[in-house]
Design a protein around this motif. Structure first.
Motif, PDB file in Angstrom:
ATOM      1  N   ASN A   4       2.602   1.807  -3.363  1.00 19.12           N
ATOM      2  CA  ASN A   4       1.680   2.223  -4.417  1.00 19.12           C
ATOM      3  C   ASN A   4       1.192   3.659  -4.239  1.00 19.12           C
ATOM      4  O   ASN A   4       0.454   4.168  -5.083  1.00 19.12           O
ATOM      5  CB  ASN A   4       0.474   1.275  -4.455  1.00 19.12           C
ATOM      6  N   ARG A   5       1.553   4.276  -3.119  1.00 21.63           N
ATOM      7  CA  ARG A   5       1.174   5.672  -2.851  1.00 21.63           C
ATOM      8  C   ARG A   5       2.452   6.475  -2.601  1.00 21.63           C
ATOM      9  O   ARG A   5       2.844   6.703  -1.456  1.00 21.63           O
ATOM     10  CB  ARG A   5       0.250   5.756  -1.623  1.00 21.63           C
ATOM     11  N   TRP A  55       2.584   9.142   0.147  1.00 24.66           N
ATOM     12  CA  TRP A  55       2.303   8.801   1.541  1.00 24.66           C
ATOM     13  C   TRP A  55       3.601   8.666   2.333  1.00 24.66           C
ATOM     14  O   TRP A  55       4.649   8.267   1.802  1.00 24.66           O
ATOM     15  CB  TRP A  55       1.547   7.484   1.624  1.00 24.66           C
ATOM     16  N   ARG A 112       0.839  -1.206   0.000  1.00 24.73           N
ATOM     17  CA  ARG A 112       0.000   0.000   0.000  1.00 24.73           C
ATOM     18  C   ARG A 112       0.870   1.251   0.000  1.00 24.73           C
ATOM     19  O   ARG A 112       0.594   2.225  -0.710  1.00 24.73           O
ATOM     20  CB  ARG A 112      -0.917   0.016   1.238  1.00 24.73           C
ATOM     21  N   LEU A 113       1.928   1.231   0.807  1.00 26.29           N
ATOM     22  CA  LEU A 113       2.801   2.397   0.888  1.00 26.29           C
ATOM     23  C   LEU A 113       3.544   2.628  -0.424  1.00 26.29           C
ATOM     24  O   LEU A 113       3.673   3.769  -0.900  1.00 26.29           O
ATOM     25  CB  LEU A 113       3.791   2.211   2.039  1.00 26.29           C
ATOM     26  N   ASP A 170       1.199   8.346   7.471  1.00 26.75           N
ATOM     27  CA  ASP A 170      -0.074   8.316   6.738  1.00 26.75           C
ATOM     28  C   ASP A 170      -0.644   6.904   6.728  1.00 26.75           C
ATOM     29  O   ASP A 170      -1.852   6.704   6.934  1.00 26.75           O
ATOM     30  CB  ASP A 170       0.127   8.803   5.303  1.00 26.75           C
ATOM     31  N   LEU A 171       0.209   5.930   6.464  1.00 31.70           N
ATOM     32  CA  LEU A 171      -0.249   4.542   6.454  1.00 31.70           C
ATOM     33  C   LEU A 171      -0.708   4.117   7.842  1.00 31.70           C
ATOM     34  O   LEU A 171      -1.744   3.444   7.984  1.00 31.70           O
ATOM     35  CB  LEU A 171       0.879   3.630   5.969  1.00 31.70           C
TER      36      LEU A 171
END
Length: 576
Positions: A472-473, A476, A469-470, A480-481
């Motif tokens: 892919n962003r 961020w 997730r991190l 934020d995660l």
């Protein structure tokens, strides 16, 4: 299949990785470009996730720009291939969060090689079998996947292909022997020197030397093979080699000591590059399974959903592979796969028999189990049974005699009919969790990640999901995660554990599910049988049984003689 037509475009994996068009080499770029081409060609017509490409190509730790670099590499490969391939002949396309190489699989020499092996397996006679195997082996221009990566990485990716090539060499030798055709002793000596612990090559060399009037040398080959196996692996020679040795001593070698099976399976999945914090468990599995000499060895790995049982078992199986030259099989039994029923024992046996080229498959469980045990008797076979649901599913699949090893994984503590050596896999330590997360997220070693790794609870599946997730962003931060994962009503779903935990709960009966939910909502952080009995309104003995059932499925943690607690993520899921 016959002699191949001249293909306009061919992807080469059986040798130095590259591409050819009309017989001429195509410039596909530097080593890293060829590495990505190999990954895509190995899985032709299937998407390969960008994260997987990054993990494999940058095994020691990817740069933050790795995903952009993969995109650039793919663009370069697409341009190089499109200049030489006709429309729709070979296409490199984006699919989801990854890329796929679309082409006729026979344009990839590794897939053509495997197709020829399948044809050899079903050939009507040995003459045809030898011809097809000759064609298959002629595709090799050197070691598989040469020139793309360090030997350790290349060995993991190419182990199945190299094992299949050696199996083809052995089956060609056996077919020639059945036809009464001899093989030059020098050729067999070269093969034996390169692969001194493969029992079938030892057999062929011993028999060829004996028939050439060089019996003392044949017996010396046996002696050295036996000493080398004992010294390096703590093993004895295979039953077939031992029987041939006795036959030579008795002068009874006119017929081959056995009729070989058609294939040597090499089914292990690729090793996970980022396995961290499991060195002790891997060593335990390897040490236990290596003892498969005087009896069958069964290693049973249990642990909660997402804790990394499959990755651990595959890593150990790759270490064990050379000790089991007659086959390494992997079978997902789907014991806890959401939306899918567990594989029935008869279907599993049919798969295992088919892996060895058995076509006339038995129609009932007892006959299939007996056929399976007969097939592997006297052979050294490694069997990985992943995601098992119960002992009833596993026991019919076990080989019957010594020399074989079984590694099975399950969310339940299985005994395999009293044969299993158990290994319970616990969540990772905070330090190992941080290492896994940083590596998967391509973060510097000094980055503070405790807020995220604590939420993930030491589960590799959760850690890798959060890291992805991190990555892919790009905008961020770790904070934020952590903020996203701080919502207890959504964290299980965010970490992609919902289906995994659901499938564990589905194995419970009504009373156990009720107990699980009530305790998750109302029990303190640590509690005993008396507290559980009061909350559930049942006698203490009944409460103890319910608690132990939950422990057996790793939905509850036994903390001392009379103490229990929940993994934080399991509690959140059960209480929701």
């Amino acid at each position: 299949m016959g002699a191949p037509e001249v293909l306009r475009m061919e992807i080469v994996l059986l040798g130095t990785v590259g591409a050819r068009s009309g017989g001429a080499e195509v410039d596909v770029g530097v080593r890293r470009h060829r590495f990505v081409l190999a990954l895509l060609a190995l899985e032709a017509n299937s998407a390969v996730a960008t994260d997987r490409i990054v993990d494999v190509v940058w095994r020691e730790g990817p740069p933050r720009s790795a995903r952009r670099m993969v995109h650039g590499i793919v663009s370069g490969l697409r341009s190089a291939l499109s200049r030489h391939a006709a429309d729709e002949e070979v296409r490199l396309v984006s699919e989801g969060d990854g890329y796929a190489l679309h082409c006729d699989p026979l344009r990839v020499d590794a897939h053509r090689f495997r197709a020829l092996l399948r044809q050899a397996r079903t050939a009507d006679d040995d003459a045809r079998r030898v011809a097809v195997l000759d064609e298959a082996l002629a595709l090799w221009r050197g070691p598989a996947l040469a020139g793309i990566a360090a030997n350790g990485v290349r060995d993991v990716l190419s182990s199945g292909l190299e094992e299949a090539r050696l199996g083809a060499v052995e089956h060609r030798l056996e077919a020639r022997r059945r036809l009464g055709l001899s093989t030059a002793v020098d050729e067999l000596l070269d093969l034996h020197r390169a692969h001194p612990h493969r029992p079938r090559l030892v057999e062929h060399l011993m028999l060829a030397l004996h028939r050439a009037g060089r019996t003392p040398e044949a017996l010396e080959v046996y002696r050295r093979a036996r000493a080398s196996l004992a010294r390096e692996h703590g093993l004895d020679v295979s039953g077939d080699v031992e029987r041939l040795h006795l036959a030579i001593l008795r002068g009874e070698t006119e017929q081959p000591p056995h009729t070989a099976v058609a294939v040597v399976p090499a089914q292990l999945p690729a090793d996970l590059a980022g396995l961290v914090g499991r060195d002790a468990e891997v060593a335990t599995l390897v040490r236990t399974a290596s003892a498969a000499r005087g009896e069958l060895v069964v290693c049973a790995v249990d642990g909660m959903a997402g804790v990394g049982k499959t990755a651990l078992s595959v890593r150990a199986a790759h270490h064990l592979g050379p000790r089991f030259p007659d086959g390494q099989l992997f079978l997902d039994l789907h014991g806890f796969t959401s939306g899918r029923a567990p594989v029935a024992p008869l279907d599993a046996l049919r798969h295992l028999l088919g892996s060895f080229g058995v076509d006339d498959l038995p129609g009932d469980l007892d006959s299939a189990a007996g056929r399976w045990r007969s097939l592997v008797a006297g052979r050294r076979v490694l069997l990985v049974l992943d995601n098992a649901s119960s002992d009833e599913q596993v026991v019919p699949l076990l080989p019957g005699g010594p020399g074989c090893a079984v590694v099975l994984t399950s969310r339940q503590r299985l005994t395999a009919g009293g044969r299993a050596v158990p290994l319970s896999l616990e969540p990772l330590t905070p330090a190992a969790s941080g290492e896994v997360f940083r590596a998967a997220a391509a973060l510097p070693a000094t980055t503070g990640v405790g807020e995220v790794t604590t939420v993930c609870g030491g589960l590799p599946l959760a850690l890798r999901t959060a890291a992805n997730r991190l990555r892919n962003r790009p905008l961020w931060t770790v904070k934020d995660l952590a903020a996203l994962l701080s919502d207890p009503t959504h964290v299980v779903a965010e970490l992609r554990l919902l289906h995994a935990f659901d499938s564990s709960r589905a194995a419970l009966d009504f009373h156990s599910r009720r107990a699980h939910s009530l305790l998750a909502r109302h029990a303190p952080a640590r509690f005993g049988v008396a507290t559980a009995a009061a909350l559930l309104d049942v006698p203490p003995r009944r409460a103890h049984r319910l608690l132990e059932d939950l422990v057996d499925l790793h939905l509850l943690v036994a903390d001392g003689a009379d103490g229990y607690s929940f993994h934080d993520l399991v509690r959140l899921h059960a209480a929701s």
